[in-house]
Design an enzyme around this catalytic site. Sequence first.
Site, PDB file in Angstrom:
ATOM      1  N   HIS A   1     -36.357 -17.951 -33.307  1.00  0.00           N
ATOM      2  CA  HIS A   1     -36.945 -19.212 -33.029  1.00  0.00           C
ATOM      3  C   HIS A   1     -38.359 -19.161 -33.860  1.00  0.00           C
ATOM      4  O   HIS A   1     -39.225 -19.910 -33.614  1.00  0.00           O
ATOM      5  CB  HIS A   1     -37.551 -19.187 -31.645  1.00  0.00           C
ATOM      6  CG  HIS A   1     -36.646 -19.089 -30.435  1.00  0.00           C
ATOM      7  ND1 HIS A   1     -35.465 -18.231 -30.464  1.00  0.00           N
ATOM      8  CD2 HIS A   1     -35.828 -20.322 -29.831  1.00  0.00           C
ATOM      9  CE1 HIS A   1     -34.446 -18.785 -29.469  1.00  0.00           C
ATOM     10  NE2 HIS A   1     -34.893 -19.859 -29.201  1.00  0.00           N
TER      11      HIS A   1
ATOM     12  N   GLU B   1     -27.691 -30.557 -29.634  1.00  0.00           N
ATOM     13  CA  GLU B   1     -28.233 -31.214 -30.955  1.00  0.00           C
ATOM     14  C   GLU B   1     -27.299 -31.883 -32.032  1.00  0.00           C
ATOM     15  O   GLU B   1     -27.642 -32.812 -32.523  1.00  0.00           O
ATOM     16  CB  GLU B   1     -29.083 -30.008 -31.785  1.00  0.00           C
ATOM     17  CG  GLU B   1     -30.278 -29.479 -31.032  1.00  0.00           C
ATOM     18  CD  GLU B   1     -30.212 -28.623 -30.051  1.00  0.00           C
ATOM     19  OE1 GLU B   1     -31.105 -28.496 -29.107  1.00  0.00           O
ATOM     20  OE2 GLU B   1     -29.193 -27.982 -29.783  1.00  0.00           O
TER      21      GLU B   1
END
Length: 473
Positions: free
Chosen positions: A276, A207
């Site tokens: 998450h 990322e």
Amino acid sequence: MPIDVLMPALSPTMEKGNLAKWLKKEGDAVKSGDVIAEIETDKATMEVEAVDEGTLGKILVPEGTADVAVNTPIAVLLGDGEDASAIKAGAPAAKPAAAPREEFEESKAPDAPKSEQPTESGEAFSAVAMPPEPEAEPEPDVPAGTEMVTQTVREALRDAMAEEMRRDETVFVMGEEVAEYQGAYKVTQGLLQEFGARRVVDTPITEHGFAGLGVGAALAGLKPIVEFMTFNFSMQAIDQIINSAAKTLYMSGGQMGASIVFRGPNGAAARVAAQHSQDYSAWYSHIPGLIVVAPYTAADAKGLLKSAIRNPNPVVFLENEILYGQSFPVPKLDDYLVPIGKAKVVRPGNHVTIVSFSIGMTYALKAAEELAKKHIMAEVIDLRTLRPLDDATIIESVKKTGRLITVEEGWPQSGIGAEISARVMEKAFDYLDAPVIRITGKDVPMPYAANLEKLALPSVAEIVDAAKAVTYR
């Protein structure tokens, strides 16, 4: 009354699964958190946990049944003092199917429900699994009589990107699995086939790297749409988002800007645990130089994403995994835009104002329905944009109702509700007839267990209780 146990989803794109094994039998006592069955797909196996207590009154789907559709009732739980006669006759049962799953078509992806507190009648409902539709209030620029089409949020987002890519060849999409796999949540489905690998770019799992590449492309004049598989992973790229994308316009004296959209699912899904499930709404809305958008309906998702892509500034576009498969009416227009920075009153009322955004609207709207049964008329506002925050719409509503409740799945400290409370105190203190109440996620990392996850998230019952408190009912 009896409570249906529904077939859960292992992922947002799962439509069917196999009920491999029952670990409880009819007549067994069941506690919240007990593993009662196992389900499987060709990719994973998952335990089904009970989120309510009772007795396993009837198994509707026998073990070994294949291709059970998500959200199909697979069993019925009975409460204390109930017997099998309380189960409605003709309860739906899945039919065994030996045929292999067909090749993936357009994903409708029903999502795993999160149980809510029961209503006064005792019936359990889930505002997330069965979200109420907001009252249709078209945007001012939607012509009267415009045809509405039903779309999932996933489809609306895809159409928004496709339309903007057709309109402007400098727009491109990049991220993990956005091309060959059609997107981890199938949001980019079909884009590779239409626009090719030059404009729909699969990236490595880094990322920090691909977000930086996107920012550099934006500074050079392109318009990247950077997809994070989940915004939890954006923490790897937060330096690029804040120090490079958000600050460069100011630090360059207005000479360099970054027209870039960072998009992907934000917040809790279903049993994906603490790392998450985080809600980044407050995080990114704290930053000068960023625009932060968090839509609820498919129409807003489409119109706001198109506006975000055209905006000359960096936009953090917060979607929600549970909402991807939910359907809403969308105006059938050649170029449907929703203005950034404008909240919307989706349900009028005069007793209490409820403000929320994204998936929080499921709780807010369901609570408003319950409150109406108690003759408490709640005005519900969908923020849609978190930065800039449309406090004028909130304040006008508070001047009318004198009471305010904010709803969000994020943590309470320094949250969106805290910011709204401060602004209302500063600008409309004399209009308040009761303290502002914030309904938030609990101040803990998100648990994995389904019963604890349920307790960690807001509930309709909490909002109803808060409304009764501020209206002194």
